[in-house]
Design an enzyme around this catalytic site. Structure first.
Site, mmCIF file in Angstrom:
data_model
loop_
_atom_site.group_PDB
_atom_site.id
_atom_site.type_symbol
_atom_site.label_atom_id
_atom_site.label_comp_id
_atom_site.label_asym_id
_atom_site.label_seq_id
_atom_site.Cartn_x
_atom_site.Cartn_y
_atom_site.Cartn_z
ATOM 1 N N HIS A 21 0.706 1.785 -2.299
ATOM 2 C CA HIS A 21 1.444 0.876 -3.168
ATOM 3 C C HIS A 21 0.610 -0.393 -3.383
ATOM 4 C CE1 HIS A 21 4.885 3.403 -2.062
ATOM 5 N NE2 HIS A 21 5.492 2.897 -3.110
ATOM 6 N N SER A 71 9.712 1.708 -6.397
ATOM 7 C CA SER A 71 9.034 0.820 -5.452
ATOM 8 C C SER A 71 7.921 -0.002 -6.079
ATOM 9 C CB SER A 71 8.463 1.652 -4.292
ATOM 10 O OG SER A 71 7.632 2.707 -4.771
#
Length: 265
Positions: free
Chosen positions: A248, A41
Site C-alpha cells: 500500500h 484501502s
C-alpha cells in the site's frame, strides 16, 4: 515625469484587484464543495499511518489523499467513508448512503479487492513463479469478465445518488520497478506479472468510468521510479508489519502521488 509613475500605480492597483478577485472566487468555490471520499484501502490511506480513532478496522488516515485535499481546500463539507478491504458490494451497501443531491465532489478507488489483489500478492510472495502467474492470470480474467458489471453498478449508483457531482475514479500504481535495484524479494518475472495485472485492472476501471462520464485519474506515471525497487524514494510498502499495510502507499505516496493527481483531475 509624473505620468509613468501614475500609470504604474494604476496598473499595480488593477493587478492587485484582479488577484484579490481571483482568491475571493477560489475561496468561494471551495466553500461550496461538498466532498465525499469513497473506496477501499488505497483511498482510506492504509499504510500511511495516523489513523483516525473512530475509523476502527477501516483504518482511515489523516495522511490519505482525501484528508490532505480537505485540509488544503477547506470544503464546506467532507465525508470520509473509504474503508480497508472494501469491495464493490461494500461501497453499495455501506458507503453510497453518504452521497446526496448536494454532493459536488466524489473520489473513489475500488476493484482491487474484487479482483483478489491481496491473495494474489500473498501467492506471488510465498509460492512458486508458476503459482504466481496462475494467480495473476485468474485475477486478470476476473477483472476483464466479472468486474466491469460490478463497477457499472457502483458507478450508476453514484450517479443516481449524486447527480451533480464531479466524480474522480482513481487507479492503482505499479508496485514494482522491473529491473530495479532490489537484491532481495521476488524476481522480475513475478514483478512484471503483478504490474501487468495492475495495467489490466486500470484499463477496465478507466473504460467503465469513461462510459458513464466520470474522470479517471491514472497514478501510474507519477509513481514511476517510486515503486518498490525504484531509483527514487519508495512510496509503496513492500512486505511489512502490520501485514495489511503491505503493498500500500506510504504517507509519501499519498501526498506525492495520489494527492496531486486527484487535485488536477
Amino acid at each position: 515625469m509624473l505620468r509613468p509613475a501614475r500609470a504604474m500605480s494604476v496598473t499595480a492597483i488593477a493587478a492587485l484587484l484582479a488577484l484579490t478577485t481571483f482568491f475571493a472566487a477560489t475561496s468561494a468555490n471551495a466553500a461550496t464543495v461538498n466532498y465525499v471520499a469513497l473506496g477501499d484501502s488505497y483511498s482510506a490511506g492504509v499504510g500511511a499511518g495516523n489513523y483516525l480513532g473512530d475509523s476502527g478496522s477501516c483504518k482511515r488516515s489523516t495522511n490519505a489523499y482525501p484528508y490532505l485535499w480537505r485540509n488544503a481546500h477547506s470544503p464546506s463539507s467532507f465525508t470520509f467513508v473509504a474503508c480497508s478491504g472494501a469491495r464493490t458490494g461494500d461501497v453499495l451497501n455501506n458507503q453510497i448512503s453518504a452521497l446526496n443531491s448536494g454532493t459536488t465532489l466524489v473520489s473513489i478507488t475500488i476493484g482491487g479487492n474484487d479482483a483478489g489483489f491481496a491473495s494474489t500478492m500473498q501467492t506471488c510472495v510465498l509460492d512458486s513463479e508458476a503459482a504466481c502467474l496462475d494467480a495473476v492470470s485468474a485475477g486478470e480474467d476476473y477483472a476483464q469478465n466479472t468486474l466491469p458489471g460490478q463497477l457499472d453498478q457502483v458507478y450508476t449508483a453514484i450517479r443516481a445518488k449524486a447527480p451533480n457531482a464531479h466524480v474522480v475514479v482513481l487507479g492503482y500504481p505499479h508496485l514494482y520497478k522491473v529491473g530495479g535495484g532490489c537484491i532481495f524479494g521476488i524476481g522480475d518475472t513475478k514483478r512484471a506479472a503483478i504490474n501487468e495485472a495492475a495495467d489490466v485492472l486500470d484499463d477496465v476501471i478507466a473504460k467503465r468510468a469513461a462510459d458513464i462520464g466520470f474522470t479517471f485519474a491514472d497514478v501510474r506515471g507519477i509513481f514511476g521510479e517510486h515503486e518498490i525497487c525504484g531509483s527514487l524514494t519508495t512510496w509503496i510498502h513492500s512486505t511489512t508489519w502490520p501485514i495489511d499495510e503491505s503493498y500500500h502507499p506510504k504517507a509519501s505516496g499519498q501526498a506525492g502521488g495520489y494527492l496531486p493527481v486527484f487535485s488536477q483531475s
